[in-house]
Design an enzyme around this catalytic site. Structure first.
Site, mmCIF file in Angstrom:
data_model
loop_
_atom_site.group_PDB
_atom_site.id
_atom_site.type_symbol
_atom_site.label_atom_id
_atom_site.label_comp_id
_atom_site.label_asym_id
_atom_site.label_seq_id
_atom_site.Cartn_x
_atom_site.Cartn_y
_atom_site.Cartn_z
ATOM 1 N N HIS A 1 0.836 -1.198 0.000
ATOM 2 C CA HIS A 1 0.000 0.000 0.000
ATOM 3 C C HIS A 1 0.870 1.247 0.000
ATOM 4 O O HIS A 1 1.906 1.311 0.671
ATOM 5 C CB HIS A 1 -0.956 0.016 1.194
ATOM 6 C CG HIS A 1 -0.295 0.008 2.552
ATOM 7 N ND1 HIS A 1 0.035 1.167 3.219
ATOM 8 C CD2 HIS A 1 0.088 -1.010 3.353
ATOM 9 C CE1 HIS A 1 0.588 0.861 4.376
ATOM 10 N NE2 HIS A 1 0.636 -0.457 4.485
ATOM 11 N N ASP B 1 -0.551 4.278 0.749
ATOM 12 C CA ASP B 1 -1.091 5.237 1.711
ATOM 13 C C ASP B 1 -0.379 5.096 3.053
ATOM 14 O O ASP B 1 0.140 4.032 3.397
ATOM 15 C CB ASP B 1 -2.602 5.086 1.873
ATOM 16 C CG ASP B 1 -3.023 3.726 2.406
ATOM 17 O OD1 ASP B 1 -2.446 2.710 1.958
ATOM 18 O OD2 ASP B 1 -3.916 3.671 3.270
ATOM 19 N N GLU C 1 -5.143 1.017 2.710
ATOM 20 C CA GLU C 1 -4.873 0.000 3.723
ATOM 21 C C GLU C 1 -4.925 0.581 5.124
ATOM 22 O O GLU C 1 -5.376 -0.077 6.055
ATOM 23 C CB GLU C 1 -3.499 -0.626 3.478
ATOM 24 C CG GLU C 1 -3.276 -1.962 4.197
ATOM 25 C CD GLU C 1 -2.721 -1.825 5.603
ATOM 26 O OE1 GLU C 1 -2.717 -2.815 6.346
ATOM 27 O OE2 GLU C 1 -2.288 -0.701 5.988
ATOM 28 N N GLU C 2 -4.492 1.826 5.263
ATOM 29 C CA GLU C 2 -4.440 2.445 6.583
ATOM 30 C C GLU C 2 -5.775 3.052 6.995
ATOM 31 O O GLU C 2 -5.930 3.466 8.145
ATOM 32 C CB GLU C 2 -3.359 3.536 6.612
ATOM 33 C CG GLU C 2 -1.943 3.051 6.342
ATOM 34 C CD GLU C 2 -1.376 2.211 7.474
ATOM 35 O OE1 GLU C 2 -2.122 1.870 8.411
ATOM 36 O OE2 GLU C 2 -0.170 1.883 7.413
ATOM 37 N N GLU D 1 4.493 -5.953 4.232
ATOM 38 C CA GLU D 1 4.369 -5.292 5.530
ATOM 39 C C GLU D 1 5.653 -5.490 6.343
ATOM 40 O O GLU D 1 6.354 -6.492 6.174
ATOM 41 C CB GLU D 1 3.179 -5.858 6.310
ATOM 42 C CG GLU D 1 1.828 -5.493 5.747
ATOM 43 C CD GLU D 1 1.450 -4.042 6.021
ATOM 44 O OE1 GLU D 1 2.168 -3.367 6.799
ATOM 45 O OE2 GLU D 1 0.449 -3.586 5.451
#
Length: 384
Positions: A68, A70, A134-135, A163
């Protein structure tokens, strides 16, 4: 085909202030790098969220990398040692929001792919699934991309999510599972009144407290395979009453449940709804429940795929990663619907913190690990 430098790309990505749901050109940057590497890129925008699915090759097996662009808000920028989006390098350390979570991981996988392709094609396909959601609530990102890919019959054979899975030192941990998450808001509506005349009002606070206590006191389970026990954590009680002589008309409480595969989000929602109905019937006050189910727990069973990843890390770093299910949620919970998935990435100790940072050395090391992962995957799973 020139190789991509992971440090430079990490810094370029950090300079895109893509705080959820903003993109600020981060996805364009990723797409531009991938197109130069021969990937067919497809933007998939849902509402205001930018997503990207890119693939190079048409044959199987298809190894996907997911991540991601973001990031979470910076917090007070004055508390940072430098501008959180300047991506300054201090004594070999890149400082900036998203350095480890997870713009650094994206940059490293792109760099690893560029180095791999510089030596020749892979016997299959490489793909990227990158989201900008995602966040946040994660409702218009990976979840919808996966649903679209499944509807179209797109095949992905395995996925690595970048991650920051390492806990203390690089390569000490991979995540083969994550618990599910359920947020719950309960609102009890009584009747406002004067505290001296309780018979004229209906106080919602005791009803809410009693219901929340019953929910909190239940032991959800004793754990599940590689997972710790599920836990319910109360997070807030809100009444909004500024007077000392007024019975409030409404009270709200909130909690979160992190749950293992012994439960589903639906089974927990059914239980909470049943308790709420019982509280309403007993009190005569209205009890409303709102849910935000972020996803069920997932577990990738240890086997050839997880072993291949562990072997690759050990071969490159001399440490065999532990297969863990600890931590919060990630988009792997959606990707599991399409293929086996695990998480492998940088050390996550500074993620979401002031002065989030990653060393240049770790960026180069993870790039080598990712390159070894790609090589090992196709050595073991590509047709002979």
């Amino acid at each position: 085909m020139s190789a991509v430098d992971p440090v430079s790309l990490t810094r370029d990505l950090i300079r895109k202030p893509s705080v959820t749901p903003a993109d600020e050109g981060a996805m364009d940057l990723v797409q531009g790098k991938l197109e130069k590497l021969g990937f067919a890129c497809r933007r998939m925008k849902f509402e205001d969220i930018e997503n990207l699915y890119a693939r190079r090759g048409t044959e199987g097996p298809n190894l996907c990398f997911a991540g991601h662009t973001d990031v979470v808000p910076t917090g007070p920028t004055g508390a940072w040692s430098s501008d959180p989006f300047a991506a300054e390098v201090v004594e070999g350390v890149v400082i900036g929001r998203g350095a480890v979570d997870m713009k650094g991981g994206i940059a490293c996988w792109i760099a690893a792919v560029s180095q791999t392709l510089a030596e020749g094609d892979v016997p299959g396909s490489l793909s990227f699934l990158i989201t900008g959601d995602e966040e946040g609530r994660a409702t218009h990102g990976t979840k919808l991309v996966v649903e679209q890919l499944l509807a179209e019959g797109e095949r992905i054979d395995a996925c690595v999510v970048g991650e920051p899975s390492s806990l203390q030192v690089l390569g000490d941990t991979i995540k083969i599972g994550r618990r599910g998450s359920l947020n719950v808001w309960i609102t009890v509506t009584g009747k406002q009144g004067h505290v001296a005349y309780p018979e004229r009002g209906a106080n919602p606070i005791p009803v809410l407290l009693d219901l929340m206590k019953r929910l909190n006191d239940r032991r959800l389970d004793e754990g599940y395979e590689a997972f710790q026990p599920s836990n319910l954590e109360l997070t807030t009680f809100d009444v909004g009453n500024t007077a000392t002589n007024v019975i409030p008309g409404q009270a709200t409480g909130r909690f979160n449940i992190r749950f293992n595969p012994a439960h589903t989000g639906q089974s927990l929602m059914d239980w909470i709804s049943e308790e709420a109905r019982a509280a309403e019937a007993a009190s005569g006050q209205k009890v409303e429940v709102e849910f935000l189910h972020s996803g069920d727990a997932f577990l990738t069973q240890e086997g050839p795929f997880t072993t291949a990843i562990q072997d690759a890390v050990e071969a490159e770093l001399g440490i065999r990663p532990e297969a863990s299910t600890t931590g919060g949620t990630s988009d792997a919970r959606f990707i599991r619907a399409i293929c086996p998935v695990l998480e492998l990435g940088l050390v996550g100790q500074t993620m979401h913190q002031i002065d989030e940072r990653v060393s240049e050395a770790d960026l180069h090391s993870v790039t080598r690990v990712y390159r070894r992962v790609i090589q090992t995957f196709f050595d073991r799973f590509a047709p002979a």
